[in-house]
Design a protein around this motif. Sequence first.
Motif, mmCIF file in Angstrom:
data_model
loop_
_atom_site.group_PDB
_atom_site.id
_atom_site.type_symbol
_atom_site.label_atom_id
_atom_site.label_comp_id
_atom_site.label_asym_id
_atom_site.label_seq_id
_atom_site.Cartn_x
_atom_site.Cartn_y
_atom_site.Cartn_z
ATOM 1 N N GLN A 68 0.849 -1.185 0.000
ATOM 2 C CA GLN A 68 0.000 0.000 0.000
ATOM 3 C C GLN A 68 0.887 1.239 0.000
ATOM 4 O O GLN A 68 2.018 1.214 0.469
ATOM 5 C CB GLN A 68 -0.921 -0.004 1.222
ATOM 6 C CG GLN A 68 -1.870 -1.188 1.265
ATOM 7 C CD GLN A 68 -2.836 -1.235 0.099
ATOM 8 O OE1 GLN A 68 -3.398 -0.233 -0.293
ATOM 9 N NE2 GLN A 68 -3.008 -2.409 -0.459
ATOM 10 N N SER A 69 0.334 2.301 -0.529
ATOM 11 C CA SER A 69 1.070 3.551 -0.566
ATOM 12 C C SER A 69 0.071 4.695 -0.478
ATOM 13 O O SER A 69 -1.062 4.569 -0.958
ATOM 14 C CB SER A 69 1.864 3.641 -1.870
ATOM 15 O OG SER A 69 2.430 4.924 -2.016
ATOM 16 N N ASP A 70 0.494 5.784 0.098
ATOM 17 C CA ASP A 70 -0.341 6.976 0.108
ATOM 18 C C ASP A 70 -0.441 7.567 -1.290
ATOM 19 O O ASP A 70 -1.356 8.320 -1.578
ATOM 20 C CB ASP A 70 0.231 8.021 1.076
ATOM 21 C CG ASP A 70 0.098 7.588 2.527
ATOM 22 O OD1 ASP A 70 -0.793 6.760 2.824
ATOM 23 O OD2 ASP A 70 0.887 8.074 3.353
ATOM 24 N N ASP A 71 0.500 7.219 -2.138
ATOM 25 C CA ASP A 71 0.496 7.706 -3.513
ATOM 26 C C ASP A 71 -0.301 6.706 -4.362
ATOM 27 O O ASP A 71 0.149 5.567 -4.571
ATOM 28 C CB ASP A 71 1.921 7.827 -4.025
ATOM 29 C CG ASP A 71 2.011 8.376 -5.445
ATOM 30 O OD1 ASP A 71 1.007 8.315 -6.192
ATOM 31 O OD2 ASP A 71 3.095 8.856 -5.814
ATOM 32 N N PRO A 72 -1.481 7.106 -4.877
ATOM 33 C CA PRO A 72 -2.300 6.169 -5.660
ATOM 34 C C PRO A 72 -1.591 5.631 -6.910
ATOM 35 O O PRO A 72 -1.853 4.519 -7.337
ATOM 36 C CB PRO A 72 -3.533 6.986 -6.047
ATOM 37 C CG PRO A 72 -3.555 8.145 -5.135
ATOM 38 C CD PRO A 72 -2.141 8.395 -4.715
ATOM 39 N N ALA A 75 0.514 2.794 -5.677
ATOM 40 C CA ALA A 75 -0.384 1.689 -5.333
ATOM 41 C C ALA A 75 -0.895 0.999 -6.591
ATOM 42 O O ALA A 75 -0.981 -0.233 -6.642
ATOM 43 C CB ALA A 75 -1.550 2.200 -4.494
ATOM 44 N N ARG A 120 -8.832 3.459 -7.057
ATOM 45 C CA ARG A 120 -7.493 4.046 -7.161
ATOM 46 C C ARG A 120 -7.429 5.062 -8.289
ATOM 47 O O ARG A 120 -6.804 6.122 -8.148
ATOM 48 C CB ARG A 120 -6.455 2.946 -7.366
ATOM 49 C CG ARG A 120 -6.228 2.142 -6.111
ATOM 50 C CD ARG A 120 -5.197 1.059 -6.284
ATOM 51 N NE ARG A 120 -4.968 0.393 -5.000
ATOM 52 C CZ ARG A 120 -4.480 -0.811 -4.882
ATOM 53 N NH1 ARG A 120 -4.153 -1.508 -5.958
ATOM 54 N NH2 ARG A 120 -4.309 -1.347 -3.694
ATOM 55 N N ALA A 123 -9.171 8.325 -7.362
ATOM 56 C CA ALA A 123 -8.320 9.129 -6.477
ATOM 57 C C ALA A 123 -7.306 9.921 -7.304
ATOM 58 O O ALA A 123 -7.033 11.096 -7.025
ATOM 59 C CB ALA A 123 -7.615 8.239 -5.458
ATOM 60 N N GLU A 127 -7.006 14.211 -8.144
ATOM 61 C CA GLU A 127 -5.741 14.953 -8.049
ATOM 62 C C GLU A 127 -5.335 15.561 -9.387
ATOM 63 O O GLU A 127 -4.305 16.229 -9.476
ATOM 64 C CB GLU A 127 -4.629 14.028 -7.553
ATOM 65 C CG GLU A 127 -4.819 13.538 -6.134
ATOM 66 C CD GLU A 127 -3.726 12.574 -5.703
ATOM 67 O OE1 GLU A 127 -2.726 12.394 -6.441
ATOM 68 O OE2 GLU A 127 -3.880 11.984 -4.622
#
Length: 189
Positions: A68-72, A75, A120, A123, A127
């Motif tokens: 997992q990553s905060d950056d989609p 991810a 994902r 998201a 952005e």
Amino acid sequence: MRETLLKAALKVLGEGGEAQFSTRAVCAEAKVTAPTLYHHYGSADGLLSAAMTEAFAQFLQRKQVAVQSDDPEIALRHGWDDYVCFAASHPRLYAAMIGRFLQGARIPAAEQAFALLIERLRALAVEGRLAVPAGAAADLMWSSVNAASLLHVTARLRDAAPPTPAVVASIREQALQAVFRPKPKEPPP
């Protein structure tokens, strides 16, 4: 006993694919008689459906706990790689799963995996990082990951080695380039 039969069915599918799936093969693997299989699953097709559902559920669980990553974007990249890794590790099972899905079977875990992809991508759209609408991005990512996965499945058919990591990475990167806006260049210091 139900769980034993399900594990045996997944093993038969993983080793021989759907073409080798039979009541006899599963019963031999589970060390039970056919009436036991019929008692728990009604038919070989009932067991096959249960096995496909379980395979997709395991696949979805794997996707949910993948890196997992905060950056989609990261991810998404890791999810893509994990999908291909699953197909490479289980080519016959993957082929049977996709075949069942293409035959029109409704498999909730498969739908949830696709929903995870859409989540994902939405998201990223929020952005402003997508070059195409989220639906088109999903189609590009879905088709590219399945194309790379099928190279593993069809290697024997093509009398070839599985695809090299460079080929797989090239497929992924081309899809990502089509999906994402180019990152703005940082001004020189």
